[in-house]
Scaffold this motif. Structure first.
Motif, mmCIF file in Angstrom:
data_model
loop_
_atom_site.group_PDB
_atom_site.id
_atom_site.type_symbol
_atom_site.label_atom_id
_atom_site.label_comp_id
_atom_site.label_asym_id
_atom_site.label_seq_id
_atom_site.Cartn_x
_atom_site.Cartn_y
_atom_site.Cartn_z
ATOM 1 N N ASN A 137 39.718 -19.239 -40.141
ATOM 2 C CA ASN A 137 40.815 -19.862 -39.906
ATOM 3 C C ASN A 137 40.549 -21.178 -39.112
ATOM 4 O O ASN A 137 41.502 -21.858 -38.571
ATOM 5 C CB ASN A 137 41.420 -19.080 -38.835
ATOM 6 C CG ASN A 137 41.950 -17.857 -39.524
ATOM 7 O OD1 ASN A 137 42.381 -18.006 -40.543
ATOM 8 N ND2 ASN A 137 41.954 -16.806 -38.916
ATOM 9 N N SER A 195 48.201 -20.106 -34.991
ATOM 10 C CA SER A 195 48.399 -20.869 -36.393
ATOM 11 C C SER A 195 48.947 -22.155 -35.821
ATOM 12 O O SER A 195 48.994 -22.722 -34.801
ATOM 13 C CB SER A 195 49.769 -20.141 -36.876
ATOM 14 O OG SER A 195 50.087 -20.760 -38.113
ATOM 15 N N GLU A 255 51.241 -23.561 -37.250
ATOM 16 C CA GLU A 255 52.806 -23.505 -37.415
ATOM 17 C C GLU A 255 53.166 -22.739 -35.883
ATOM 18 O O GLU A 255 52.715 -21.985 -35.337
ATOM 19 C CB GLU A 255 53.256 -22.943 -38.646
ATOM 20 C CG GLU A 255 54.592 -23.067 -38.995
ATOM 21 C CD GLU A 255 55.343 -24.348 -38.806
ATOM 22 O OE1 GLU A 255 55.558 -24.650 -37.652
ATOM 23 O OE2 GLU A 255 55.639 -24.900 -39.735
ATOM 24 N N ARG A 300 42.136 -25.832 -32.536
ATOM 25 C CA ARG A 300 41.972 -26.087 -34.150
ATOM 26 C C ARG A 300 40.602 -26.760 -34.089
ATOM 27 O O ARG A 300 40.408 -27.436 -33.372
ATOM 28 C CB ARG A 300 43.067 -26.993 -34.507
ATOM 29 C CG ARG A 300 42.951 -27.096 -35.845
ATOM 30 C CD ARG A 300 44.014 -28.396 -36.298
ATOM 31 N NE ARG A 300 44.144 -28.444 -37.838
ATOM 32 C CZ ARG A 300 44.693 -29.365 -38.303
ATOM 33 N NH1 ARG A 300 45.323 -30.091 -37.796
ATOM 34 N NH2 ARG A 300 44.888 -29.263 -39.693
ATOM 35 N N ALA A 323 54.640 -17.845 -38.408
ATOM 36 C CA ALA A 323 53.680 -18.615 -38.268
ATOM 37 C C ALA A 323 52.314 -17.562 -38.444
ATOM 38 O O ALA A 323 52.100 -16.748 -37.880
ATOM 39 C CB ALA A 323 53.323 -18.923 -36.873
ATOM 40 N N THR A 324 51.383 -17.998 -39.473
ATOM 41 C CA THR A 324 50.415 -17.426 -39.880
ATOM 42 C C THR A 324 49.224 -17.847 -39.805
ATOM 43 O O THR A 324 49.060 -19.056 -39.483
ATOM 44 C CB THR A 324 50.885 -16.714 -41.468
ATOM 45 O OG1 THR A 324 50.958 -17.943 -42.092
ATOM 46 C CG2 THR A 324 51.964 -15.546 -41.240
ATOM 47 N N THR A 325 48.267 -17.049 -40.377
ATOM 48 C CA THR A 325 46.683 -17.713 -40.593
ATOM 49 C C THR A 325 46.091 -17.392 -41.794
ATOM 50 O O THR A 325 46.673 -16.474 -42.408
ATOM 51 C CB THR A 325 45.888 -17.130 -39.382
ATOM 52 O OG1 THR A 325 45.442 -15.668 -39.515
ATOM 53 C CG2 THR A 325 46.247 -17.363 -37.763
ATOM 54 N N PHE A 339 48.769 -21.157 -43.013
ATOM 55 C CA PHE A 339 49.394 -21.259 -41.828
ATOM 56 C C PHE A 339 50.997 -21.252 -41.708
ATOM 57 O O PHE A 339 51.389 -20.860 -40.583
ATOM 58 C CB PHE A 339 48.858 -22.544 -41.108
ATOM 59 C CG PHE A 339 47.258 -22.357 -40.606
ATOM 60 C CD1 PHE A 339 47.045 -21.973 -39.611
ATOM 61 C CD2 PHE A 339 46.577 -23.332 -41.486
ATOM 62 C CE1 PHE A 339 45.516 -21.937 -39.340
ATOM 63 C CE2 PHE A 339 44.984 -23.516 -41.322
ATOM 64 C CZ PHE A 339 44.628 -22.564 -40.324
ATOM 65 N N LEU A 359 52.672 -11.279 -35.304
ATOM 66 C CA LEU A 359 53.291 -12.448 -35.688
ATOM 67 C C LEU A 359 54.559 -12.930 -35.185
ATOM 68 O O LEU A 359 55.346 -12.028 -34.784
ATOM 69 C CB LEU A 359 53.334 -12.371 -37.404
ATOM 70 C CG LEU A 359 51.959 -12.320 -37.957
ATOM 71 C CD1 LEU A 359 52.292 -12.055 -39.445
ATOM 72 C CD2 LEU A 359 51.073 -13.433 -37.728
#
Lengths: 480, 382
Positions: free
Chosen positions: A102, A181, A183, A209, B274-276, B301, B323
């Motif tokens: 990720n 994430s 987002e 990140r 919002a994910t990975t 993402f 999530l």
């Protein structure tokens, strides 16, 4: 205060609770050495639980605290408060997780910026924000002050690389903001927390990140007869559709200083030096490099050099990153500001800085992030001369006001800290500042978290740039 | 100025807007919530910012633009394109009439956000009217600014709950001279997902990466034309699969369809999760029995889901997977579903900017308070 300190002693053993003068001295100032103040105590927590307990205690006793990492702030962001404590986060320095799939990492706040990139390297990853102090500054400090660096143009500031934060608010409540994430769902509370200059409490764990280490770099040095010509070259490069990783300009004085310090091999006859770096996939960078060369050929550069290998590249950057400290060779003291101007007004701003410097009878060296209009005028003075510091501060103030006049900002990456408090009302209206204060009060009702930074208020009189600080007049703080 | 259920009040000046906020108990800006003419249109809006649709400042050489909140995203994109510039985060729903205000309030980012960041990474300044009716200007108009709290970012995804956004400044980028769109057509989602992770572990820097549930991995490269063939070959050898190169027309259509979710049904609820990249595998499995439309954007993402069932079922699934998600279209009791761990911090900020609770709270499972009669509005009627 006595009962507060007694309760602190129940949390910390003597080797992690400094109360005696000798051990407090290293904490009296940060990168802005012009101001010093001795805290009542320094604590060195080893884990989040100790931090939370400490904050609860501070909240209960209404004792102000300053959480700090390596103390490299250039705006006095980690200046202690005499009736408060310093929470030193350097021992919370674990990289808790690196997730290469990720491209994220989870770290404690005391992790040193460069150590994170080193830990990411085996996975082909690095942490993009690269302040000049990256070999010592901590991620917690980067987060608190939304630190920048030479590569912000393409990759943004610290804020653009923080995904989630577990934080202890100033009353000890632990909150989770963001996630793992890129987002968000809901308001970007992480965005608000980053750059809040420590006013919202202490980040306990930080989700970051990481970016893939570029396959290749191409670093170019171009010298010019004037700062304006170098500035025009920057505009020409950006207009050609190329987005370099970094574009930096140094003036003659800064070149001399860097050369004397690290022998970077910079051309000595140049009035201005432009460093441009491309990064990315090899084939993409090769093609970009051709386009860049074509752009630069039209700019009347005196000389253009290309780093032939990684050592040459690192030397070019060593010169640039050491420019601040190198200026120490030219003058016993200096002040550095980091005002921002619209990119198209760079030439105008530099001309005015030069005029103001001459008017004040002070030399000013310029090193700046040209791609994003972020100036770094280094004002040279001799603190032993009576009135010299005041004169330098007055000049710095004039430069910041000129940045505002051109539609810019008083700080691009160093933060407001204590240093630029008096300029906040010039950049923001009363309504804006009231909104900031309401948010601060909602999160920290006793205003104990890094009190006296960013927001001018009764608890921290605004710094005066044309004379002694009000706290100095009151005998509360002093300068080195 | 009528206050009929479907006819929002449209203040013409900032003063009018501030009065409206000061003198009313419940405010619901349409520019913050609603995509006009959208198939996902919601019905309970009250204030329109249609009159606030100007470009305040645009100097192409600055690579920033300041626009009012009621301006259409598509208009702004067209103006930027004339100067060969663009909003790199690919805002979705521009073709449906999304406004700058709705884009910020809903936190709209599209596939292009993979390379350089989502909307929050490009917003530099925001002006808004807070719950007290004060006009607050935060951030700046230059690309780098560290003065004051970063409220511009806070406003991204705020669902209009912290103030009525009136104006915003964005960082923009020059368009690359060339783009190339390719599709790897794997036979299953799990194969395309494995390829996504492999790509993530490499040094490749595509502009956009998207996946559908059928095993297709969409990649867009941007840069100098001379490098494209080589870069595609390098990707081919990394993933061990020959991609299909899309024609310019096909590529435009494919990305436009993807950005605007054109293949999603017209009714129902639209949710952004919002994910990975690793996490979307479990999400894909969990959603499979519910026959919902899914699109994995921003390299995994962000996940868009169209949900036609009870929203609480989706919220439960998301909670199980740890999530968080935001309902961007459709009437649901609360706008943030799944994990809501930000709420305690948010409530403090909300209390500061909207102490009387005039704007609806995206975390609360209650309908926003409605303004029933137009007699409470103080604006002169037309």
């Amino acid at each position: 205060m006595t009962s507060f300190i007694e309760k602190l002693r129940q949390i910390y053993p003597p080797e992690r609770l400094y109360e005696d003068e000798a051990r407090l001295i290293p904490y009296v100032s940060d990168g802005l050495t012009a101001f010093r103040e001795k805290p009542a105590a320094v604590v060195m927590p080893l884990n989040s639980e100790e931090i939370v307990e400490t904050l609860k205690l501070c909240h209960e006793h209404q004792v102000p605290f300053v959480a700090r990492g390596s103390g490299t702030s250039l705006s006095g962001g980690s200046l202690p408060i005499s009736e408060g404590i310093v929470i030193s986060l350097n021992r919370l320095n674990s990289i808790l997780e690196i997730d290469p799939d990720n491209r994220t990492a989870r770290v404690q706040p005391g992790v040193i910026n460069a150590h994170l990139s080193a830990a990411g390297a085996p996975h082909g990853l690095y942490f993009a924000p690269d302040p000049s102090s990256q070999s010592v500054c901590t991620i917690g400090g980067n987060l608190a002050f939304n630190s920048g660096g030479a590569h912000c143009l393409k990759y943004g500031m610290t804020s653009n690389h923080i995904l989630g934060i577990t934080a202890a608010l100033p009353d000890g409540e632990v909150v989770q903001l963001g996630n793992d994430s890129l987002e968000n769902a809901g308001p970007d509370c992480v965005g608000l927390f980053v750059g809040s200059e420590g006013l919202f409490g202490v980040a306990l764990e930080i989700q970051l990140r990481l970016l893939p280490i570029p396959e290749t770099y191409r670093t170019m040095l171009a010298s010019y007869d004037s700062l304006e010509a170098a500035g025009d070259a920057v505009a020409a490069v950006v207009a050609s559709g190329i987005l370099p990783g970094a574009m930096e300009i140094m003036d003659k004085l800064a070149i001399e200083a860097a050369e004397a310090a690290v022998n970077a091999g910079y051309p000595q006859d140049a009035e201005a030096l432009l460093i441009i770096e491309l990064d990315g996939e090899a084939s993409a960078v090769d093609a970009e490099f051709e386009a860049l060369t074509a752009s630069i050929e039209k700019t009347n550069a005196k000389e253009v050099r290309i780093a032939q290998d990684n050592d040459e590249r690192l030397l070019i950057w060593k010169g640039r990153k050491s420019a601040f400290s190198a200026v120490g060779r030219l003058s016993p003291d200096y002040l550095v500001q980091d005002g921002v101007v619209p990119r198209s007004k760079l030439g105008e701003a530099l001309k005015e800085i030069s005029r103001l410097g001459a008017e004040a009878g002070l030399r000013v060296a310029n090193v700046f992030h040209a791609g994003d209009g972020n100036l770094h005028p280094l004002i040279l003075f001799d603190g032993n001369e009576a009135g010299a510091l005041e004169c330098a501060e007055e000049l710095a103030g004039k430069i910041l006001r000129y940045c505002l006049k051109l539609g810019g900002s008083i700080t691009g990456e160093h933060g407001v800290g204590v240093e630029k408090l008096s300029f906040m009302p010039e950049m923001f209206s009363e309504a804006d500042l009231n909104a900031f204060k309401r948010i601060r009060k909602a999160i920290d009702p006793h205003e104990i978290s890094n009190r006296g930074k960013m927001l001018p208020g009764k608890e921290a009189p605004a710094l005066s740039h044309s004379g002694p600080h009000p706290l100095e007049k009151a005998g509360i703080i002093s300068r080195m | 100025m009528e206050d009929t259920p479907h006819q929002p009040i449209a203040p013409k000046t900032l003063d009018e807007l501030q009065s409206l906020v000061r003198e009313n108990t419940a405010i619901h800006p349409t520019a913050a919530f609603e995509i006009p003419h959208s198939k996902f249109k919601i019905q309970n809006s009250r204030i329109s910012l249609a009159a606030f649709n100007n470009i305040v400042e645009y100097q192409p050489e600055e690579y920033t633009i300041t626009v009012e909140a009621g301006a259409l995203v598509s208009d702004i994109q067209a103006i930027l394109a004339e100067k060969n510039q663009y909003l790199p985060f690919d805002p979705p729903f521009a073709q449906n009439g999304a406004t700058i205000g709705s884009m910020i309030a809903n936190g709209y980012s599209g596939p292009g956000a993979y390379r350089y960041g989502i909307l929050r990474d490009f917003i530099l300044g925001v002006s808004f009217v807070d719950g007290l009716g004060d006009l607050i200007k935060t951030g700046g108009k230059v690309v780098k600014n560290a003065a004051g709290f970063d409220i511009p970012k806070l406003m991204v995804g705020s669902c209009g709950s912290l103030g009525v956004i009136t104006e915003a400044t964005f960082k923009i980028f020059p368009k690359s001279p060339a783009t190339r769109s390719i599709v790897f057509k794997f036979s299953s989602f799990s194969e395309s997902h494995a390829a996504l992770l492999k790509l993530g572990r490499s040094h490749f820097t595509p502009d956009s990466i998207e996946l559908n549930t059928g095993g297709h991995l969409f990649i867009r490269l941007t840069g100098q034309a001379a490098s494209m063939d080589q870069r595609v070959q390098a990707l081919e050898s990394l993933l061990g699969e020959r991609p299909e190169t899309q024609s310019e027309a096909d590529a435009f259509d494919s990305w436009d369809s993807s950005v605007n979710l054109r293949d999603f049904p017209a009714t129902g609820i639209l949710v952004k999760i919002a994910t990975t990249p690793t996490g979307i595998a479990s999400l894909n499995n969990a959603i499979a029995p519910h026959s919902a439309n899914l699109r994995y954007s921003i390299g995994g993402f962000a996940t868009w889901i169209h949900w036609d069932n009870d929203i609480s079922d989706l919220s439960e699934i998301l909670q199980t997977l740890n999530l968080s998600a935001q309902v961007v279209q459709g009437d649901t009791p609360s706008r943030i579903i799944g994990i809501t761990h930000q709420q305690p911090f948010y409530q403090r900020v909300k209390q500061a900017l909207d102490p009387e609770g005039k704007f609806s709270d995206p975390y609360r499972r209650t309908e926003p308070r409605q303004v029933r009669g137009h007699d409470r509005f103080s604006l002169p009627r037309q």
